[in-house]
Structures are given as structure tokens and as C-alpha cells.
Design an enzyme around this catalytic site. Structure first.
Site, mmCIF file in Angstrom:
data_model
loop_
_atom_site.group_PDB
_atom_site.id
_atom_site.type_symbol
_atom_site.label_atom_id
_atom_site.label_comp_id
_atom_site.label_asym_id
_atom_site.label_seq_id
_atom_site.Cartn_x
_atom_site.Cartn_y
_atom_site.Cartn_z
ATOM 1 C CD GLN A 1 -2.297 -1.381 2.797
ATOM 2 O OE1 GLN A 1 -3.334 -0.880 3.178
ATOM 3 N NE2 GLN A 1 -1.535 -2.114 3.588
ATOM 4 C CB ALA B 1 8.730 -4.597 9.971
ATOM 5 C CB SER C 1 -3.767 -0.247 10.587
ATOM 6 O OG SER C 1 -4.102 0.441 9.395
ATOM 7 C CG HIS D 1 -2.992 2.598 -1.722
ATOM 8 N ND1 HIS D 1 -2.968 2.547 -0.351
ATOM 9 C CD2 HIS D 1 -4.178 2.048 -2.097
ATOM 10 C CE1 HIS D 1 -4.095 1.992 0.092
ATOM 11 N NE2 HIS D 1 -4.838 1.676 -0.953
HETATM 12 P P1 OAD Z 1 -1.382 2.818 9.050
HETATM 13 O O1 OAD Z 1 -0.783 4.109 9.488
HETATM 14 O O2 OAD Z 1 -2.864 2.677 9.089
HETATM 15 O O3 OAD Z 1 -0.794 1.635 9.910
HETATM 16 C C1 OAD Z 1 0.589 1.481 10.102
HETATM 17 C C2 OAD Z 1 0.801 0.221 10.897
HETATM 18 O O4 OAD Z 1 2.191 0.052 11.063
HETATM 19 C C3 OAD Z 1 0.182 0.258 12.312
HETATM 20 O O5 OAD Z 1 -0.545 -0.935 12.514
HETATM 21 C C4 OAD Z 1 1.407 0.328 13.220
HETATM 22 O O6 OAD Z 1 1.214 -0.353 14.457
HETATM 23 C C5 OAD Z 1 2.443 -0.382 12.368
HETATM 24 N N1 OAD Z 1 3.843 -0.054 12.673
HETATM 25 C C6 OAD Z 1 4.384 1.079 13.173
HETATM 26 N N2 OAD Z 1 5.721 0.969 13.272
HETATM 27 C C7 OAD Z 1 6.045 -0.267 12.813
HETATM 28 C C8 OAD Z 1 7.260 -0.984 12.658
HETATM 29 N N3 OAD Z 1 8.431 -0.443 12.976
HETATM 30 N N4 OAD Z 1 7.208 -2.253 12.161
HETATM 31 C C9 OAD Z 1 6.021 -2.814 11.819
HETATM 32 N N5 OAD Z 1 4.835 -2.186 11.946
HETATM 33 C C10 OAD Z 1 4.843 -0.928 12.436
HETATM 34 O O7 OAD Z 1 -0.775 2.524 7.595
HETATM 35 P P2 OAD Z 1 -1.310 1.509 6.488
HETATM 36 O O8 OAD Z 1 -1.880 0.297 7.099
HETATM 37 O O9 OAD Z 1 -0.237 1.361 5.502
HETATM 38 O O10 OAD Z 1 -3.716 5.051 1.782
HETATM 39 O O11 OAD Z 1 -2.470 2.378 5.875
HETATM 40 C C11 OAD Z 1 -3.108 1.964 4.708
HETATM 41 C C12 OAD Z 1 -3.457 3.153 3.854
HETATM 42 O O12 OAD Z 1 -4.054 4.197 4.632
HETATM 43 C C13 OAD Z 1 -2.258 3.862 3.234
HETATM 44 O O13 OAD Z 1 -1.781 3.218 2.090
HETATM 45 C C14 OAD Z 1 -2.811 5.203 2.905
HETATM 46 C C15 OAD Z 1 -3.534 5.481 4.199
HETATM 47 O O14 OAD Z 1 -4.568 6.383 4.126
HETATM 48 C C16 OAD Z 1 -4.068 6.080 1.025
HETATM 49 O O15 OAD Z 1 -3.695 7.204 1.275
HETATM 50 C C17 OAD Z 1 -4.951 5.734 -0.117
#
Ligand code: OAD
Length: 271
Positions: free
Chosen positions: A104, A255, A213, A122
Site C-alpha cells: 500500500q 518489522a 493496520s 496505491h
Molecule cells: P497505518 O498508518 O494505518 O498503519 C501502520 C501500521 O504500522 C500500524 O498498525 C502500526 O502499528 C504499524 N507499525 C508502526 N511501526 C512499525 C514498525 N516499525 N514495524 C512494523 N509495523 C509498524 O498505515 P497503512 O496500514 O499502511 O492510503 O495504511 C493503509 C493506507 O491508509 C495507506 O496506504 C494510505 C492510508 O490512508 C491512502 O492514502 C490511499
């Protein structure tokens, strides 16, 4: 360490491992995540900043705010380098242990680390797309830095801002205008890419979710499809996600620490 070994055993014994990655995989490269403390969407609400009409409204109300949003969203991206998690995933692909990464993320860090099968559902910050014919063209880190430098000048006028953004985007040979090749809220995902991701999800026998997430749809259907077709699910995240409680293994770690350890163990088991 038990969870690392469990995850490694599943990956080593699977024949088709699909990775689903999100902002957390790049967090240790210095790119802030979207949600949670210090996340981009905490400082810039999605109803305004994650869609083009909202951004146009902010531009009219406060050009400084638009410049700071672009800077906060894009400077960390262009300055980032792959971290040990990206590198471990690339090593696993090289060794034939993972088949593809559905990401993403709009940073290019999986590719920069050497992963080859990367499906950017994305889009990418490093491409523009013609609004008329759909043709795509690359943009470099320097191109992005140059436009950010122009936007950051406090005395810049709105007219100069528009011309800097237009110069960055440019025009397509068909006469249409280029726009960023990223998916804003409310927009469709690139059809071929999400179809391929869904197809791979239905065929894989292990889904490895890293640093996401798993809240944003339709991308989040990828792990759901894999699970519904019987794939094992591994969730790597320092915090619980929507997958953690039903995953076969939940590795509650960052990670950058978990992935290299898992990759070492998979490669050891496979030799
Ligand atoms: P999120 O910001 O929703 O989630 C990030 C995740 O990474 C959370 O679950 C954190 O706990 C985790 N995290 C933080 N630090 C970490 C680490 N060092 N190792 C592993 N995990 C860690 O981001 P995404 O799930 O990517 O889309 O969000 C999905 C989409 O929402 C994005 O692509 C973007 C956003 O809005 C668009 O803009 C269309």
C-alpha cells in the site's frame, strides 16, 4: 523468539507466500505512518488532506498549510533508504521463498531494496499519470525535492505555486495533463494491479502481513481473500491489527527486527 520460529516454519513449508505491506514497514526508514501517534493523518485530517477537492480548498484558504502538508508527506519519502525489513523481504524473494509483495506504500523502498515482484496498489510518488489517456511517466527524487524547495519559499504566490506544480507534473504527448499516480481517498485503485493482487491472494498458501493496520479498503481485502481461500496468515506488527487475533502467528514486534530474524531462520530451514 518462539513466534519468529513459528512464522519461519510456516514460510519455509509454504509454496506460495504473498506479502501484504503497509506504512509500518517503512517506519524504521524514517517515514511516519498514517494512523496512530504522530501519524500523518493525525496532523492532517483525511477528510481534508486525503482527497483532491479538500486539497484544492486548503490551497485557497492557506497556501502555507498546503506547502507544509506536501513537505511533511514527501520529504521523509525522498530522504528514506530501505531498512532491514525491506532488505529481508528482498532476500526471501531472491531465495524463492516469497512470490510477490502487494504494498500500500507509495515510497519505492521495496524496489530500492531489490524486490522485483511489487504490486503498488496505491500507486507511487515517483510516477505521474495522464488524466486523459492513462499513460504513466517517472519522476525522480530530485524532481520531487526541486518542487518542494520551490513550494517552501515563504514569499511564493499562489500563481507561482501552481506553475511549480504544473512544471513538475507536465503534459502528456496526447495533450492531457499529468497528475500524481497515487490513489487519493474516494478514487479507484489501479484495476490491473488490484486484480492481480486479488488473484495472487486467492492462490497463495501463506499471507505475510507486515506493518499495516489492515483498515483501508479495498486493499485490505487482499489478506481477507487469502484467508478465505485457506492460506496461513502471519501478522508482523508491534501493535494489534484487525488480523492479529485470527492470524496463525502474530509476531508482536517491529518489522526491522522481526523480518531479518525470520528471513535468517527461513533460509536456515531451507538449506
Ligand atoms: P497505518 O498508518 O494505518 O498503519 C501502520 C501500521 O504500522 C500500524 O498498525 C502500526 O502499528 C504499524 N507499525 C508502526 N511501526 C512499525 C514498525 N516499525 N514495524 C512494523 N509495523 C509498524 O498505515 P497503512 O496500514 O499502511 O492510503 O495504511 C493503509 C493506507 O491508509 C495507506 O496506504 C494510505 C492510508 O490512508 C491512502 O492514502 C490511499
Amino acid at each position: 523468539m518462539e513466534k519468529i520460529q513459528q512464522a519461519a516454519r510456516i514460510i519455509a513449508s509454504s509454496s506460495d507466500v504473498l506479502v501484504f505491506s503497509g506504512a509500518g514497514v517503512s517506519a524504521e526508514s524514517g517515514i511516519p505512518t498514517f494512523r496512530g501517534e504522530g501519524g500523518l493523518w493525525e496532523r492532517y485530517p483525511t477528510n481534508i488532506y486525503a482527497n483532491l477537492p479538500g486539497l484544492a480548498g486548503v490551497f485557497l484558504l492557506s497556501k502555507d498549510r498546503i506547502a507544509s502538508f506536501f513537505s511533511d508527506a514527501l520529504r521523509p519519502l525522498v530522504e528514506a533508504k530501505p531498512n532491514p525489513a525491506h532488505e529481508a523481504l528482498a532476500r526471501l524473494e531472491e531465495a524463492g521463498k516469497i512470490s510477490a509483495i502487494v504494498t500500500q506504500n507509495i515510497d519505492d523502498l521495496h524496489l530500492a531494496a531489490g524486490s522485483r515482484e511489487v504490486l503498488e496498489v496505491h500507486g507511487s510518488a515517483y510516477r505521474v499519470r495522464c488524466s486523459r489517456c492513462g499513460a504513466r511517466e517517472g519522476r525522480s527524487r530530485k524532481d520531487i525535492n526541486d518542487v518542494l524547495d520551490k513550494l517552501d519559499v515563504p514569499t511564493i504566490s499562489r500563481r507561482q505555486m501552481i506553475s511549480a506544480l504544473n512544471e513538475f507534473s507536465g503534459n502528456c504527448l496526447c495533450g492531457g495533463r499529468y497528475r500524481p499516480d497515487v490513489v487519493f481517498f474516494g478514487e479507484s485503485l489501479p484495476m490491473e494491479t488490484i486484480e492481480e493482487a486479488a488473484d495472487r491472494a486467492s492462490r497463495c498458501d501463506c499471507l505475510l502481513s507486515v506493518g499495516t493496520s489492515v483498515l483501508v479498503y479495498p486493499a485490505a481485502t487482499v489478506p481477507a481473500i487469502a484467508a478465505s481461500f485457506g492460506a496461513s496468515v502471519i501478522d508482523i506488527n508491534p501493535c494489534e491489527t484487525t488480523l492479529s487475533s485470527t492470524a496463525d502467528v502474530f509476531v508482536k514486534m517491529k518489522a526491522g527486527k522481526a523480518m531479518p530474524a525470520i528471513a535468517d531462520e527461513v533460509l536456515r530451514l531451507s538449506n
